[in-house]
Scaffold this active site. Structure first.
Site, PDB file in Angstrom:
ATOM      1  N   HIS A  78     -23.541 -36.963 -13.144  1.00  0.00           N
ATOM      2  CA  HIS A  78     -24.466 -36.109 -13.419  1.00  0.00           C
ATOM      3  C   HIS A  78     -24.298 -34.805 -12.823  1.00  0.00           C
ATOM      4  CE1 HIS A  78     -27.770 -39.340 -15.036  1.00  0.00           C
ATOM      5  NE2 HIS A  78     -26.686 -39.817 -14.989  1.00  0.00           N
ATOM      6  N   GLU A  83     -26.340 -32.634 -11.147  1.00  0.00           N
ATOM      7  CA  GLU A  83     -26.867 -32.559  -9.817  1.00  0.00           C
ATOM      8  C   GLU A  83     -26.014 -33.258  -8.664  1.00  0.00           C
ATOM      9  OE1 GLU A  83     -30.353 -33.511 -12.902  1.00  0.00           O
ATOM     10  OE2 GLU A  83     -28.379 -33.853 -12.667  1.00  0.00           O
ATOM     11  N   CYS A 136     -33.120 -36.725 -13.443  1.00  0.00           N
ATOM     12  CA  CYS A 136     -33.818 -38.132 -13.525  1.00  0.00           C
ATOM     13  C   CYS A 136     -33.978 -38.852 -12.439  1.00  0.00           C
ATOM     14  CB  CYS A 136     -32.465 -38.924 -14.345  1.00  0.00           C
ATOM     15  SG  CYS A 136     -31.288 -39.314 -13.111  1.00  0.00           S
ATOM     16  N   CYS A 147     -31.159 -38.763  -9.739  1.00  0.00           N
ATOM     17  CA  CYS A 147     -30.708 -37.625  -9.180  1.00  0.00           C
ATOM     18  C   CYS A 147     -31.738 -37.043  -8.328  1.00  0.00           C
ATOM     19  CB  CYS A 147     -30.508 -36.610 -10.345  1.00  0.00           C
ATOM     20  SG  CYS A 147     -29.060 -36.822 -11.048  1.00  0.00           S
TER      21      CYS A 147
END
Length: 157
Positions: free
Chosen positions: A47, A49, A77, A80
């Site tokens: 991801h 992040e 999400c 994260c």
């Protein structure tokens, strides 16, 4: 945020979900940046992040990011958002809200959760219309491609 959305759009053209993030230090210098790499790297943790946080920790030489700001094109999400709390990020600014998986207010707010040992400032909806349009368009194209190739039909049966 516009530069971040431009980057997300470029990421989308590679087949990844168009999400990009940048981590800034207390004076606004970029110390980490990332874009989704789940598909290209085959990495469930790929991801944007998390990639930006990993780079930022390396640059800082510390996992504590109290004075840092993360900008991201989509609401993080829960995975994260949990990482942002664990890294003690001072502020998160995101563009599009995620009504299905948002971890900073849309479905759950881990920044304000009673179990959080750190509370960060969260600002959502910055250039939300543009970011939402980018994501909606990307998913629409993806569905068309899948339906045209027959891949979607084989995945449902």
């Amino acid at each position: 945020m516009q530069r971040l959305l431009n980057r997300a759009e470029r990421v989308g053209s590679t087949g990844e979900i168009p999400v990009a993030a940048v981590l800034l230090d207390e004076v606004g210098r970029c110390i980490g940046h990332g874009s989704n790499r789940r598909e290209t790297a085959g990495d469930p943790l790929g991801h944007a992040e998390l990639i930006a946080l990993r780079q930022g920790a390396w640059v800082l030489g510390d996992w504590r990011m109290n004075h840092c700001t993360l900008l991201v094109s989509l609401e993080p999400c829960p995975m994260c958002a949990g990482a942002l709390v664990q890294a003690r990020v001072g502020q998160v600014i995101f563009a599009a809200r995620d009504s299905k998986r948002g971890g900073l207010g849309s479905t759950i707010n881990l920044a304000d959760h009673h179990s959080a040992h750190h509370h960060m400032r969260v600002v959502g909806g910055v250039m939300e219309e543009e970011a939402s349009a980018l994501l909606t368009g990307w998913f629409r194209q993806r569905r068309r491609r899948l339906l045209g190739s027959g891949e979607a039909r084989s995945q449902t049966g």
